[in-house]
Design a protein around this motif. Structure first.
Motif, PDB file in Angstrom:
ATOM      1  N   LEU A 106       0.671  -0.996  -0.030  1.00 19.73           N
ATOM      2  CA  LEU A 106      -0.207  -0.316  -0.089  1.00 19.73           C
ATOM      3  C   LEU A 106       0.708   0.927  -0.067  1.00 19.73           C
ATOM      4  O   LEU A 106       1.662   1.687   0.881  1.00 19.73           O
ATOM      5  CB  LEU A 106      -0.863   0.400   1.420  1.00 19.73           C
ATOM      6  N   ALA A 135      -2.672  -4.337   4.759  1.00 19.28           N
ATOM      7  CA  ALA A 135      -1.342  -4.162   3.569  1.00 19.28           C
ATOM      8  C   ALA A 135      -0.283  -5.110   4.656  1.00 19.28           C
ATOM      9  O   ALA A 135       0.034  -5.012   5.823  1.00 19.28           O
ATOM     10  CB  ALA A 135      -1.001  -2.477   3.915  1.00 19.28           C
ATOM     11  N   CYS A 171      -0.785  -2.205  10.086  1.00 17.63           N
ATOM     12  CA  CYS A 171      -0.457  -2.657   8.625  1.00 17.63           C
ATOM     13  C   CYS A 171       1.322  -3.833   9.403  1.00 17.63           C
ATOM     14  O   CYS A 171       1.280  -3.477  10.863  1.00 17.63           O
ATOM     15  CB  CYS A 171       0.469  -1.994   7.795  1.00 17.63           C
TER      16      CYS A 171
END
Length: 276
Positions: A106, A135, A171
């Motif tokens: 991302l 992500a 993430c």
């Protein structure tokens, strides 16, 4: 008769009419690294090397449809996400991607090389809440990292602090790009969940042609993941690819502003994988 397939990658991003960034840069990168590129376009920008003068959003249902069509037929091995500039698009993409266990790179595109803002303010918080946790790695530049962390970043130490704060969004890892720091060397900070912080270092190349650098790096990481490399090695090779693409394109004149990288300085053939 034996049949083969190509390693495929999906980019979910905006279209750059100037050809240097966004979907166009992503597809060039995938092709240059031996992957088959597919796309889901989130927006059409009115753009050239001098800046962005208009953005036309693609309806969320059409974006979802593009993702579904590609994922259910071609089945990419990795996904890159670029410009997602509205809350509706963030939600639509997150809903669709939750169905597919594919590594996601991302790139939280918020500001163009020209300085033009590409994302709505109300989108930023939602982006962190619903897309960051999906992500494998997020790749903000300094400007984006300052927005995401709420911190001022003036050196490598402050980059590390900002990366730690961004990592708290859930993430898998953060690659904070330090290309905007002044100095003869470039520093990127890589911080994975439950892992060791690493600082990548490279030579600064003087060039006007840096449009699409972030798009190219994130799509190169996705391409190398699709080729089967582990994340840290994918980042290392992607950084080397971008470094050479900048170097090989620094003397080329394309437009009157920030020109593109040379994506095809050493193109690789499409990799054929035998089907079982």
């Amino acid at each position: 008769m034996k049949y083969y397939t190509y390693p495929a990658v999906l980019t979910i991003a905006g279209s750059d009419s100037g050809g240097g960034a966004g979907i166009q840069a992503d597809l060039k990168t995938f092709s240059a690294l031996g992957c088959f590129g597919t796309s889901a376009i989130t927006a059409i920008t009115v753009q050239n090397t001098r800046g962005v003068t208009g953005i036309h959003s693609v309806p969320p249902e059409i974006v979802k449809g593009q993702i579904k069509a590609v994922m259910e037929d071609i089945k990419p091995a990795a996904i890159k996400i670029g410009m997602v500039h509205s809350p509706e698009l963030v939600q639509a993409i997150a809903e669709q991607l939750r169905q597919y266990p594919v590594p996601v790179v991302l790139d939280p595109v918020m500001v163009a090389t020209s300085g033009d803002k590409l994302i709505q303010d109300e989108t930023i918080q939602l982006l962190q809440q619903v897309l960051f946790p999906l992500a494998k790695v997020v790749t903000p530049n300094l400007d984006e990292a300052q927005i995401l962390s709420g911190l001022s970043i003036r050196n490598v130490d402050e980059m590390q602090v900002a990366a730690q704060k961004i990592l708290q969004t859930g993430c898998g890892a953060v690659l904070l790009k330090g290309g905007h720091l002044p100095g003869p060397r470039l520093y990127d900070v890589f911080l994975p969940q439950n892992g060791h912080l690493q600082v990548f270092e490279s030579e600064f190349i003087q060039s006007q042609n840096t449009h699409g650098t972030g798009c190219t790096l994130s799509s190169a990481i996705a391409a190398y993941l699709a080729l089967g490399l582990p994340l840290q090695q994918a980042i290392t090779q992607a950084r080397d690819y971008v470094h050479q693409a900048i170097d090989q394109g620094k003397d080329v004149k394309t437009g009157a502003g920030h020109g593109p990288l040379n994506h095809f300085f050493h193109p690789q053939p499409l990799q054929k994988h035998e089907l079982e």
